[in-house]
Design a protein around this motif. Structure first.
Motif, PDB file in Angstrom:
ATOM      1  N   LEU A 117       0.822  -1.220   0.000  1.00 49.80           N
ATOM      2  CA  LEU A 117       0.000   0.000   0.000  1.00 49.80           C
ATOM      3  C   LEU A 117       0.854   1.266   0.000  1.00 49.80           C
ATOM      4  O   LEU A 117       0.467   2.284  -0.576  1.00 49.80           O
ATOM      5  CB  LEU A 117      -0.949  -0.005   1.200  1.00 49.80           C
ATOM      6  N   ALA A 118       2.023   1.212   0.625  1.00 50.93           N
ATOM      7  CA  ALA A 118       2.910   2.381   0.667  1.00 50.93           C
ATOM      8  C   ALA A 118       3.548   2.663  -0.693  1.00 50.93           C
ATOM      9  O   ALA A 118       4.070   3.759  -0.920  1.00 50.93           O
ATOM     10  CB  ALA A 118       3.995   2.169   1.711  1.00 50.93           C
ATOM     11  N   GLY A 119       3.458   1.708  -1.614  1.00 47.48           N
ATOM     12  CA  GLY A 119       4.114   1.839  -2.910  1.00 47.48           C
ATOM     13  C   GLY A 119       3.359   2.641  -3.957  1.00 47.48           C
ATOM     14  O   GLY A 119       3.833   2.795  -5.079  1.00 47.48           O
ATOM     15  N   PHE A 120       2.178   3.177  -3.620  1.00 48.84           N
ATOM     16  CA  PHE A 120       1.423   3.969  -4.588  1.00 48.84           C
ATOM     17  C   PHE A 120       0.507   4.946  -3.855  1.00 48.84           C
ATOM     18  O   PHE A 120       0.230   4.780  -2.670  1.00 48.84           O
ATOM     19  CB  PHE A 120       0.625   3.079  -5.554  1.00 48.84           C
ATOM     20  N   THR A 121       0.042   5.962  -4.581  1.00 53.38           N
ATOM     21  CA  THR A 121      -0.831   6.980  -3.975  1.00 53.38           C
ATOM     22  C   THR A 121      -2.155   7.147  -4.709  1.00 53.38           C
ATOM     23  O   THR A 121      -3.076   7.751  -4.175  1.00 53.38           O
ATOM     24  CB  THR A 121      -0.124   8.357  -3.936  1.00 53.38           C
ATOM     25  N   GLU A 122      -2.262   6.629  -5.912  1.00 54.35           N
ATOM     26  CA  GLU A 122      -3.460   6.829  -6.731  1.00 54.35           C
ATOM     27  C   GLU A 122      -4.687   6.162  -6.115  1.00 54.35           C
ATOM     28  O   GLU A 122      -4.616   5.035  -5.629  1.00 54.35           O
ATOM     29  CB  GLU A 122      -3.218   6.263  -8.133  1.00 54.35           C
ATOM     30  N   HIS A 123      -5.807   6.878  -6.131  1.00 47.30           N
ATOM     31  CA  HIS A 123      -7.060   6.340  -5.614  1.00 47.30           C
ATOM     32  C   HIS A 123      -7.818   5.599  -6.717  1.00 47.30           C
ATOM     33  O   HIS A 123      -7.729   5.948  -7.884  1.00 47.30           O
ATOM     34  CB  HIS A 123      -7.939   7.463  -5.050  1.00 47.30           C
ATOM     35  N   TRP A 124      -8.570   4.593  -6.312  1.00 42.05           N
ATOM     36  CA  TRP A 124      -9.449   3.812  -7.192  1.00 42.05           C
ATOM     37  C   TRP A 124      -8.671   3.082  -8.297  1.00 42.05           C
ATOM     38  O   TRP A 124      -9.180   2.873  -9.386  1.00 42.05           O
ATOM     39  CB  TRP A 124     -10.542   4.693  -7.803  1.00 42.05           C
TER      40      TRP A 124
END
Length: 120
Positions: free
Chosen positions: A12-19
């Motif tokens: 989960l820490a490896g990305f920030t994009e939602h949906w």
């Protein structure tokens, strides 16, 4: 052959994009995915499959036509196949999804929020 362990928090820490779901494992013909959500998604259904939502952090509301299901960390809900639903989160929420390979995130609705999962 053994498979490596998966640290969900690291994925989960490896990305920030939602949906935008990220695939973290495969189990037979199913995919385990993680995603970050914020705001309201689209009303949709999956005609051929149930969909499991497990909240890792935050609060997720799964809107259903006959009432909402509110989930906190460590809680899960299975939306039965064919049931129209709309996930929503006032603040960012991290989830784990379990569904058959090839399941489209927007189900029957399609549209601009449709994303193919990528490997995390």
């Amino acid at each position: 052959m053994t498979t490596p362990k998966v640290n969900i928090a690291e994925k989960l820490a490896g990305f920030t994009e939602h949906w935008a779901p990220r695939r973290i494992a495969r189990v037979n013909d199913y995919e385990v995915k993680v995603a970050k959500l914020r705001g309201e998604f689209v009303w949709h259904s999956h005609e051929d499959t149930d969909e499991l939502f497990l909240v890792v952090s935050g609060t997720l509301t799964i809107r259903l036509r006959d009432g909402d299901v509110v989930l906190g960390p460590g809680e899960m809900h299975v939306v039965p196949r064919g049931v129209e639903h709309c996930p929503a989160a006032d603040e960012e929420v991290s989830i784990l999804l379990f569904e058959p390979s090839g399941t489209t995130n927007t189900g029957t609705a399609g549209g601009t929020r449709t994303r193919e999962p990528v490997d995390a």
